[in-house]
Design a protein around this motif. Sequence first.
Motif, PDB file in Angstrom:
ATOM      1  N   LEU A  88      -2.982   1.752  -8.063  1.00 33.53           N
ATOM      2  CA  LEU A  88      -1.976   1.634  -7.011  1.00 33.53           C
ATOM      3  C   LEU A  88      -2.497   0.730  -5.901  1.00 33.53           C
ATOM      4  O   LEU A  88      -3.608   0.926  -5.400  1.00 33.53           O
ATOM      5  CB  LEU A  88      -1.646   2.996  -6.407  1.00 33.53           C
ATOM      6  N   PHE A  89      -1.674  -0.206  -5.471  1.00 37.43           N
ATOM      7  CA  PHE A  89      -2.004  -1.062  -4.327  1.00 37.43           C
ATOM      8  C   PHE A  89      -2.257  -0.206  -3.088  1.00 37.43           C
ATOM      9  O   PHE A  89      -3.215  -0.426  -2.336  1.00 37.43           O
ATOM     10  CB  PHE A  89      -0.841  -2.027  -4.089  1.00 37.43           C
ATOM     11  N   LEU A  90      -1.382   0.768  -2.853  1.00 39.43           N
ATOM     12  CA  LEU A  90      -1.496   1.694  -1.718  1.00 39.43           C
ATOM     13  C   LEU A  90      -1.796   3.083  -2.270  1.00 39.43           C
ATOM     14  O   LEU A  90      -0.889   3.866  -2.542  1.00 39.43           O
ATOM     15  CB  LEU A  90      -0.204   1.709  -0.910  1.00 39.43           C
ATOM     16  N   PRO A  91      -3.072   3.418  -2.469  1.00 37.48           N
ATOM     17  CA  PRO A  91      -3.417   4.669  -3.164  1.00 37.48           C
ATOM     18  C   PRO A  91      -2.982   5.934  -2.443  1.00 37.48           C
ATOM     19  O   PRO A  91      -2.860   6.984  -3.072  1.00 37.48           O
ATOM     20  CB  PRO A  91      -4.944   4.593  -3.290  1.00 37.48           C
ATOM     21  N   GLY A  92      -2.694   5.854  -1.161  1.00 35.49           N
ATOM     22  CA  GLY A  92      -2.291   7.043  -0.431  1.00 35.49           C
ATOM     23  C   GLY A  92      -0.798   7.301  -0.412  1.00 35.49           C
ATOM     24  O   GLY A  92      -0.344   8.328   0.104  1.00 35.49           O
ATOM     25  N   TRP A  93      -0.009   6.377  -0.956  1.00 35.09           N
ATOM     26  CA  TRP A  93       1.448   6.513  -0.892  1.00 35.09           C
ATOM     27  C   TRP A  93       1.980   7.006  -2.238  1.00 35.09           C
ATOM     28  O   TRP A  93       2.197   6.237  -3.159  1.00 35.09           O
ATOM     29  CB  TRP A  93       2.085   5.177  -0.530  1.00 35.09           C
ATOM     30  N   GLN A  94       2.197   8.310  -2.311  1.00 36.77           N
ATOM     31  CA  GLN A  94       2.706   8.900  -3.543  1.00 36.77           C
ATOM     32  C   GLN A  94       4.237   8.863  -3.606  1.00 36.77           C
ATOM     33  O   GLN A  94       4.819   8.534  -4.631  1.00 36.77           O
ATOM     34  CB  GLN A  94       2.208  10.348  -3.682  1.00 36.77           C
ATOM     35  N   SER A  95       4.886   9.235  -2.507  1.00 31.13           N
ATOM     36  CA  SER A  95       6.347   9.235  -2.438  1.00 31.13           C
ATOM     37  C   SER A  95       6.752   9.372  -0.977  1.00 31.13           C
ATOM     38  O   SER A  95       5.899   9.557  -0.102  1.00 31.13           O
ATOM     39  CB  SER A  95       6.948  10.378  -3.266  1.00 31.13           C
ATOM     40  N   SER A 282       5.529   2.959  -3.600  1.00 33.92           N
ATOM     41  CA  SER A 282       4.813   4.219  -3.834  1.00 33.92           C
ATOM     42  C   SER A 282       4.550   4.438  -5.319  1.00 33.92           C
ATOM     43  O   SER A 282       5.092   3.742  -6.188  1.00 33.92           O
ATOM     44  CB  SER A 282       5.648   5.378  -3.300  1.00 33.92           C
ATOM     45  N   ALA A 283       3.755   5.476  -5.611  1.00 33.85           N
ATOM     46  CA  ALA A 283       3.499   5.860  -6.997  1.00 33.85           C
ATOM     47  C   ALA A 283       4.794   6.268  -7.692  1.00 33.85           C
ATOM     48  O   ALA A 283       5.017   5.943  -8.865  1.00 33.85           O
ATOM     49  CB  ALA A 283       2.485   6.999  -7.042  1.00 33.85           C
ATOM     50  N   GLU A 284       5.656   6.968  -6.975  1.00 32.87           N
ATOM     51  CA  GLU A 284       6.934   7.390  -7.542  1.00 32.87           C
ATOM     52  C   GLU A 284       7.771   6.173  -7.933  1.00 32.87           C
ATOM     53  O   GLU A 284       8.378   6.138  -9.015  1.00 32.87           O
ATOM     54  CB  GLU A 284       7.679   8.254  -6.530  1.00 32.87           C
ATOM     55  N   MET A 285       7.823   5.158  -7.063  1.00 30.39           N
ATOM     56  CA  MET A 285       8.544   3.927  -7.387  1.00 30.39           C
ATOM     57  C   MET A 285       7.906   3.213  -8.575  1.00 30.39           C
ATOM     58  O   MET A 285       8.609   2.657  -9.434  1.00 30.39           O
ATOM     59  CB  MET A 285       8.557   2.989  -6.177  1.00 30.39           C
ATOM     60  N   PHE A 286       6.586   3.211  -8.623  1.00 26.88           N
ATOM     61  CA  PHE A 286       5.861   2.540  -9.698  1.00 26.88           C
ATOM     62  C   PHE A 286       6.248   3.142 -11.054  1.00 26.88           C
ATOM     63  O   PHE A 286       6.538   2.427 -12.017  1.00 26.88           O
ATOM     64  CB  PHE A 286       4.353   2.675  -9.466  1.00 26.88           C
ATOM     65  N   ARG A 287       6.290   4.455 -11.122  1.00 24.25           N
ATOM     66  CA  ARG A 287       6.648   5.105 -12.385  1.00 24.25           C
ATOM     67  C   ARG A 287       8.099   4.800 -12.773  1.00 24.25           C
ATOM     68  O   ARG A 287       8.407   4.574 -13.952  1.00 24.25           O
ATOM     69  CB  ARG A 287       6.397   6.601 -12.291  1.00 24.25           C
ATOM     70  N   ALA A 288       8.989   4.779 -11.775  1.00 26.72           N
ATOM     71  CA  ALA A 288      10.392   4.449 -12.052  1.00 26.72           C
ATOM     72  C   ALA A 288      10.516   3.012 -12.551  1.00 26.72           C
ATOM     73  O   ALA A 288      11.262   2.725 -13.503  1.00 26.72           O
ATOM     74  CB  ALA A 288      11.237   4.651 -10.795  1.00 26.72           C
ATOM     75  N   MET A 289       9.792   2.098 -11.918  1.00 25.97           N
ATOM     76  CA  MET A 289       9.814   0.703 -12.349  1.00 25.97           C
ATOM     77  C   MET A 289       9.304   0.569 -13.771  1.00 25.97           C
ATOM     78  O   MET A 289       9.896  -0.142 -14.600  1.00 25.97           O
ATOM     79  CB  MET A 289       8.969  -0.154 -11.410  1.00 25.97           C
TER      80      MET A 289
END
Length: 332
Positions: A88-95, A282-289
């Motif tokens: 993750l580019f921003l490891p602290g941003w989960q959702s 965020s990680a949530e967006m990453f998984r959706a993408m």
Amino acid sequence: MRRYRLDGFAGTSSLRLERCDVPVPGPRQVLVRMRAWSLNHRDLLIAHGRYGRDVLPGLVPLSDGAGEVVRSGAEVTRWRPGDAVVGLFLPGWQSGRPRVDRALGGSVDGVLAEYVVFDEDAVVAPPSHLDFAEAATLPCAALTAWQAVVELGGLHPGQSVLTLGSGGVSVFALQIAAAGGARVIATSGSASKLERLRALGACEVIDHARTPDWGARAAAWSGGGVDHVIEVGGAGTMRQSITAARVGGRISVIGVLGGGPGISPVPLLRKVLCVQGVQVGSAEMFRAMNRALEHHRIRPVIDRVFPFSRAAEAFRHLESGAHIGKVVLTAE
């Protein structure tokens, strides 16, 4: 193992390859053998000392990379050795609300090393149809485009989207928007690049070198202004982007590739434009993408691949501006 550091900010000449011990993961961390990395324009700004944020000499550069888990901490439950992962580019941003205080390759060390330790929630699984080189292109450019086009831009069939140039974010935005049924207009100053952008799904292309008033051209083609502009140029292109946008349209401000004077807010007010900065996702967006990329079988556009030991050459190629899409490094 080998890793790169920036011992200063004099450009590519500041890159130093060094040897060090393989790091040991903590209880909730994973050790990843990196298999591929990709470069972003941000990496050039950092190397030249033009990023404008707290970046210290000795930094391990790059935010984007993919690899396989080789060791898990005792309390890790999500991953096991052999799993393919992308950082993750921003490891602290989960959702939820953005958390942009820690960014790989900027405020904290990046991933340009043969082995990297990540917190277990700071990696995601890549789309199953992509190899490591392709997966390595996703953390910054692809996710930024996804957040702009889909999460914020409300992508829907028939929407008109204007992308600028042929860099990573713009090409991903074109691919994602076209897959969602949008009518995409793409700009470039190169005839060969325009041909490639059309092949990737652009309905209309504009040579901005030959058409200085490309904003008006885009507005006319779209029947009164585009719904959404993916703005990567900054002050140098913002006036034309405002001209291109329809009344009540959106401009997603992502990059600062071109300099220029400031702009008056009056045109923004008159056209009731929504102008929003976009900071990756965020990680949530990453998984959706990743689910969407897999569903539509979208493959990243990779311009050139360099071996890990030729990182400086890869930086120079990106800096030349000759690329379309992404510049990638792979493990040797």
